[in-house]
Design a protein around this motif. Structure first.
Motif, PDB file in Angstrom:
ATOM      1  N   ALA A   1       0.831  -1.210   0.000  1.00  0.00           N
ATOM      2  CA  ALA A   1       0.000   0.000   0.000  1.00  0.00           C
ATOM      3  C   ALA A   1       0.862   1.256   0.000  1.00  0.00           C
ATOM      4  O   ALA A   1       0.606   2.200  -0.757  1.00  0.00           O
ATOM      5  N   PHE A   2       1.894   1.266   0.817  1.00  0.00           N
ATOM      6  CA  PHE A   2       2.727   2.460   0.908  1.00  0.00           C
ATOM      7  C   PHE A   2       3.724   2.550  -0.243  1.00  0.00           C
ATOM      8  O   PHE A   2       4.099   3.653  -0.650  1.00  0.00           O
ATOM      9  N   LYS A   3       4.087   1.427  -0.812  1.00  0.00           N
ATOM     10  CA  LYS A   3       4.871   1.442  -2.045  1.00  0.00           C
ATOM     11  C   LYS A   3       4.057   2.098  -3.159  1.00  0.00           C
ATOM     12  O   LYS A   3       4.588   2.857  -3.977  1.00  0.00           O
ATOM     13  N   ALA A   4       2.754   1.837  -3.165  1.00  0.00           N
ATOM     14  CA  ALA A   4       1.875   2.448  -4.175  1.00  0.00           C
ATOM     15  C   ALA A   4       1.870   3.969  -4.052  1.00  0.00           C
ATOM     16  O   ALA A   4       1.743   4.677  -5.058  1.00  0.00           O
ATOM     17  N   ILE A   5       2.010   4.484  -2.837  1.00  0.00           N
ATOM     18  CA  ILE A   5       2.111   5.940  -2.650  1.00  0.00           C
ATOM     19  C   ILE A   5       3.354   6.463  -3.353  1.00  0.00           C
ATOM     20  O   ILE A   5       3.308   7.466  -4.065  1.00  0.00           O
ATOM     21  N   GLU A   6       4.473   5.781  -3.165  1.00  0.00           N
ATOM     22  CA  GLU A   6       5.718   6.201  -3.826  1.00  0.00           C
ATOM     23  C   GLU A   6       5.584   6.152  -5.346  1.00  0.00           C
ATOM     24  O   GLU A   6       5.950   7.100  -6.032  1.00  0.00           O
ATOM     25  N   VAL A   7       5.084   5.044  -5.851  1.00  0.00           N
ATOM     26  CA  VAL A   7       4.963   4.874  -7.301  1.00  0.00           C
ATOM     27  C   VAL A   7       4.037   5.932  -7.887  1.00  0.00           C
ATOM     28  O   VAL A   7       4.361   6.566  -8.903  1.00  0.00           O
ATOM     29  N   THR A   8       2.906   6.145  -7.252  1.00  0.00           N
ATOM     30  CA  THR A   8       1.943   7.137  -7.738  1.00  0.00           C
ATOM     31  C   THR A   8       2.553   8.535  -7.730  1.00  0.00           C
ATOM     32  O   THR A   8       2.416   9.296  -8.700  1.00  0.00           O
ATOM     33  N   THR A   9       3.232   8.877  -6.650  1.00  0.00           N
ATOM     34  CA  THR A   9       3.864  10.204  -6.553  1.00  0.00           C
ATOM     35  C   THR A   9       4.964  10.357  -7.592  1.00  0.00           C
ATOM     36  O   THR A   9       5.037  11.375  -8.286  1.00  0.00           O
ATOM     37  N   ARG A  10       5.821   9.353  -7.707  1.00  0.00           N
ATOM     38  CA  ARG A  10       6.930   9.424  -8.659  1.00  0.00           C
ATOM     39  C   ARG A  10       6.411   9.616 -10.074  1.00  0.00           C
ATOM     40  O   ARG A  10       6.920  10.449 -10.832  1.00  0.00           O
ATOM     41  N   GLU A  11       5.386   8.865 -10.442  1.00  0.00           N
ATOM     42  CA  GLU A  11       4.811   9.004 -11.785  1.00  0.00           C
ATOM     43  C   GLU A  11       4.174  10.369 -11.972  1.00  0.00           C
ATOM     44  O   GLU A  11       4.331  10.993 -13.030  1.00  0.00           O
ATOM     45  N   LYS A  12       3.483  10.843 -10.971  1.00  0.00           N
ATOM     46  CA  LYS A  12       2.751  12.120 -11.075  1.00  0.00           C
ATOM     47  C   LYS A  12       3.698  13.294 -11.280  1.00  0.00           C
ATOM     48  O   LYS A  12       3.382  14.229 -12.019  1.00  0.00           O
ATOM     49  N   ILE A  13       4.879  13.253 -10.624  1.00  0.00           N
ATOM     50  CA  ILE A  13       5.805  14.394 -10.752  1.00  0.00           C
ATOM     51  C   ILE A  13       6.989  14.088 -11.665  1.00  0.00           C
ATOM     52  O   ILE A  13       7.909  14.884 -11.776  1.00  0.00           O
TER      53      ILE A  13
ATOM     54  N   ALA B   1       9.428  12.038 -11.319  1.00  0.00           N
ATOM     55  CA  ALA B   1      10.682  11.990 -10.555  1.00  0.00           C
ATOM     56  C   ALA B   1      11.512  10.799 -11.008  1.00  0.00           C
ATOM     57  O   ALA B   1      10.968   9.790 -11.477  1.00  0.00           O
ATOM     58  N   PRO B   2      12.824  10.892 -10.854  1.00  0.00           N
ATOM     59  CA  PRO B   2      13.681   9.770 -11.238  1.00  0.00           C
ATOM     60  C   PRO B   2      13.515   8.585 -10.281  1.00  0.00           C
ATOM     61  O   PRO B   2      13.061   8.742  -9.141  1.00  0.00           O
ATOM     62  N   ALA B   3      13.894   7.417 -10.748  1.00  0.00           N
ATOM     63  CA  ALA B   3      13.744   6.186  -9.960  1.00  0.00           C
ATOM     64  C   ALA B   3      14.540   6.215  -8.667  1.00  0.00           C
ATOM     65  O   ALA B   3      14.178   5.537  -7.708  1.00  0.00           O
ATOM     66  N   ASP B   4      15.612   6.999  -8.636  1.00  0.00           N
ATOM     67  CA  ASP B   4      16.432   7.028  -7.417  1.00  0.00           C
ATOM     68  C   ASP B   4      15.912   8.033  -6.386  1.00  0.00           C
ATOM     69  O   ASP B   4      16.528   8.226  -5.341  1.00  0.00           O
ATOM     70  N   MET B   5      14.779   8.648  -6.643  1.00  0.00           N
ATOM     71  CA  MET B   5      14.144   9.519  -5.654  1.00  0.00           C
ATOM     72  C   MET B   5      12.996   8.730  -5.034  1.00  0.00           C
ATOM     73  O   MET B   5      12.085   8.290  -5.723  1.00  0.00           O
ATOM     74  N   PHE B   6      13.067   8.547  -3.734  1.00  0.00           N
ATOM     75  CA  PHE B   6      12.059   7.729  -3.065  1.00  0.00           C
ATOM     76  C   PHE B   6      11.894   8.179  -1.616  1.00  0.00           C
ATOM     77  O   PHE B   6      12.605   9.054  -1.141  1.00  0.00           O
TER      78      PHE B   6
END
Length: 126
Positions: free
Chosen positions: A30-42, A44-49
């Motif tokens: 569930a919380f990984k989905a927050i990261e993935v959703t945020t990264r895609e939305k902005i 952001a590069p894969a190394d930003m988490f």
């Protein structure tokens, strides 16, 4: 289960894990989905988490997804909410064995669902 109240990504990623008793894995997803959703939305590069990613998105002064129409105190509160929930719920499940039951895992997943909805509703500041 109240699937209609939970974000579809959470249902897809977490409900089978919940139903099979893999409560900590469901929370992590569930919380990984927050990261993935945020990264895609902005974009952001894969190394930003983690918190660094969330702070880039929701910094109260210059976050890419910060709602500038809200008073600064509320922008700060949202950043505290998303980073606090992420750090408290995700990290505890990721870094040590914790005993969760269905209800406590579902409570955490419901928070993640709420946050994903907020991320998706946020408009990028260009």
């Amino acid at each position: 289960m109240p699937e209609s109240y939970v974000h579809p990504t959470i249902v897809k990623k977490c409900f089978a894990l919940l139903n099979s008793g893999e409560f900590d894995s469901a929370v992590i997803q569930a919380f990984k989905a927050i990261e993935v959703t945020t990264r895609e939305k902005i974009s952001a590069p894969a190394d930003m988490f983690g918190e660094r990613l969330l702070k880039k998105a929701f910094n109260p002064d210059d976050g890419v997804l910060t709602n500038k129409n809200l008073p600064k105190s509320e922008r700060c509160a949202f950043l505290n909410y998303i980073t606090g929930a992420f750090s408290f719920y995700r990290n505890s499940s990721s870094h040590r064995d914790i005993e969760l039951d269905f209800v406590s895992a579902f409570d955490r997943i419901a928070v993640a669902s709420d946050l994903i909805k907020a991320i998706e509703d946020a408009e990028a500041n260009v």
